[in-house]
Motif scaffolding. Structure first.
Motif, PDB file in Angstrom:
ATOM      1  N   MET A 264      82.563  75.158  33.354  1.00 50.39           N
ATOM      2  CA  MET A 264      81.244  74.575  33.066  1.00 50.39           C
ATOM      3  C   MET A 264      81.396  73.068  32.897  1.00 50.39           C
ATOM      4  O   MET A 264      82.274  72.605  32.168  1.00 50.39           O
ATOM      5  N   ALA A 265      80.521  72.308  33.617  1.00 50.84           N
ATOM      6  CA  ALA A 265      80.642  70.852  33.577  1.00 50.84           C
ATOM      7  C   ALA A 265      80.251  70.329  32.204  1.00 50.84           C
ATOM      8  O   ALA A 265      79.301  70.773  31.580  1.00 50.84           O
ATOM      9  N   THR A 266      81.030  69.367  31.706  1.00 46.71           N
ATOM     10  CA  THR A 266      80.757  68.742  30.405  1.00 46.71           C
ATOM     11  C   THR A 266      79.709  67.658  30.571  1.00 46.71           C
ATOM     12  O   THR A 266      79.344  67.286  31.705  1.00 46.71           O
ATOM     13  N   LYS A 267      79.220  67.157  29.409  1.00 48.59           N
ATOM     14  CA  LYS A 267      78.219  66.093  29.459  1.00 48.59           C
ATOM     15  C   LYS A 267      78.778  64.852  30.121  1.00 48.59           C
ATOM     16  O   LYS A 267      78.065  64.131  30.829  1.00 48.59           O
ATOM     17  N   LYS A 268      80.045  64.637  29.919  1.00 47.97           N
ATOM     18  CA  LYS A 268      80.674  63.459  30.485  1.00 47.97           C
ATOM     19  C   LYS A 268      80.705  63.536  32.001  1.00 47.97           C
ATOM     20  O   LYS A 268      80.418  62.557  32.709  1.00 47.97           O
ATOM     21  N   GLU A 269      81.015  64.766  32.519  1.00 52.03           N
ATOM     22  CA  GLU A 269      81.051  64.955  33.960  1.00 52.03           C
ATOM     23  C   GLU A 269      79.660  64.862  34.565  1.00 52.03           C
ATOM     24  O   GLU A 269      79.473  64.310  35.651  1.00 52.03           O
ATOM     25  N   LYS A 270      78.667  65.430  33.847  1.00 50.72           N
ATOM     26  CA  LYS A 270      77.297  65.325  34.329  1.00 50.72           C
ATOM     27  C   LYS A 270      76.844  63.883  34.385  1.00 50.72           C
ATOM     28  O   LYS A 270      76.163  63.470  35.329  1.00 50.72           O
ATOM     29  N   GLY A 271      77.182  63.120  33.378  1.00 50.56           N
ATOM     30  CA  GLY A 271      76.798  61.715  33.355  1.00 50.56           C
ATOM     31  C   GLY A 271      77.463  60.944  34.482  1.00 50.56           C
ATOM     32  O   GLY A 271      76.852  60.065  35.096  1.00 50.56           O
ATOM     33  N   LYS A 272      78.689  61.289  34.769  1.00 52.05           N
ATOM     34  CA  LYS A 272      79.418  60.624  35.847  1.00 52.05           C
ATOM     35  C   LYS A 272      78.774  60.944  37.200  1.00 52.05           C
ATOM     36  O   LYS A 272      78.628  60.062  38.055  1.00 52.05           O
ATOM     37  N   LEU A 273      78.375  62.213  37.382  1.00 49.30           N
ATOM     38  CA  LEU A 273      77.728  62.621  38.628  1.00 49.30           C
ATOM     39  C   LEU A 273      76.387  61.933  38.789  1.00 49.30           C
ATOM     40  O   LEU A 273      76.031  61.489  39.882  1.00 49.30           O
TER      41      LEU A 273
END
Length: 288
Positions: A1-10
């Motif tokens: 599951m993607a973390t908030k950090k990964e979502k923000g990066k995307l």
């Protein structure tokens, strides 16, 4: 599951702004520039593809351009094919009817109708008669309506409205019947003995469909009349009419003779056919 950090990066990756600049190759002078993001480019690309597909579909569906695409036929060609198919079907039906008529005329000329065929004709006639007898009795209101319609149509002039029951035959020649109608012996005619060179007259208004010589029957004439009636005149000495002549009832078409192999003296061999079936002429004509 993607973390908030990964979502923000995307998200930042899709929304990161890029600048597309067009420069003059000689002076490096900036002509124009565009600020783009990956999301903008994706949206523009998808919308462009949808619009292009829609325009292509419209052009193919509603313009003549589709005729240039393999597998598609022009509307005019389709209509022409349907029209030609309809005409071909009508022509085939007409040819079949003409062939049946030709076969019947051949049968009339040769007198070649089997006993089984005559029995079938007789059985059909009996069934039709029985059906007529079993028809329901009309109610009083129906009878009154029929009388009213008859009164309205009494003085209407309609081409071809002459009743078949009022069809009157003219005596072709007077004399003595030497051989009568006999279906069992395949003699579908009456032989009327008369003086040689007596005039033979048309039994009704009609068209000559055959006038010529036959080895068995000598000089022969076939005439077609209204309501599917055909009359045949054989063994005449001479013919005064030819094929396709229009003849009036009582008009002379030849003279009594003794021509052909199937004869033993001056007489007229007379046949009467209705709808392709032989009838006894004495039921309709008095030869005395």
């Amino acid at each position: 599951m993607a973390t908030k950090k990964e979502k923000g990066k995307l998200k930042r990756k899709w929304l990161h702004r890029y600048r597309m600049v067009v420069l003059n190759d000689d002076t490096f002078e900036e002509r124009f520039s565009l600020n783009l993001t990956r999301l903008n480019v994706f949206i523009v690309t998808v919308l462009s593809a949808i619009i292009l597909i829609g325009l292509t579909t419209v052009l193919i569906a509603f313009t003549p351009l589709r005729e240039f695409i393999p597998g598609y036929a022009s509307t005019k060609l389709t209509k022409d094919v349907i029209t030609l198919e309809s005409k071909t079907d009508s022509l085939l039906t007409s040819i079949q009817l003409q062939q049946q008529k030709y076969d019947r005329i051949q049968m009339v000329l040769s007198g070649n109708i089997t006993a089984a065929e005559y029995a079938r004709i007789d059985s059909i006639a009996k069934v039709e008669t029985a059906n007529q007898e079993n028809l329901p009795i009309p109610i009083e209101e129906d009878s009154l309506l029929r009388e009213e319609v008859d009164r309205e149509d009494k003085f209407n002039v309609i081409e071809g409205a002459t009743s078949r029951t009022n069809f009157i035959f003219f005596t072709p020649v007077t004399g003595t019947i030497s051989d009568g109608f006999n279906a069992e012996k395949k003699h579908y005619a009456v032989d009327i003995t008369s003086a040689a060179n007596s005039p033979v007259k048309a039994a009704a208004d009609g068209t000559v469909i055959f006038a010529g010589w036959s080895t068995d029957t000598g000089n022969t004439i076939l005439m077609e009349h209204s309501y599917g009636v055909i009359t045949v005149y054989k063994h005449m000495a001479t013919l005064s009419k030819k094929q396709n002549d229009q003849v009036q009832a009582g008009e002379v078409i030849g003279i009594v003779g003794n021509t052909g192999e199937l004869t033993n003296g001056p007489h007229l061999h007379f046949e009467l056919w209705m709808d392709g079936y032989p009838q006894d002429p004495t039921n309709f004509i008095n030869f005395q």
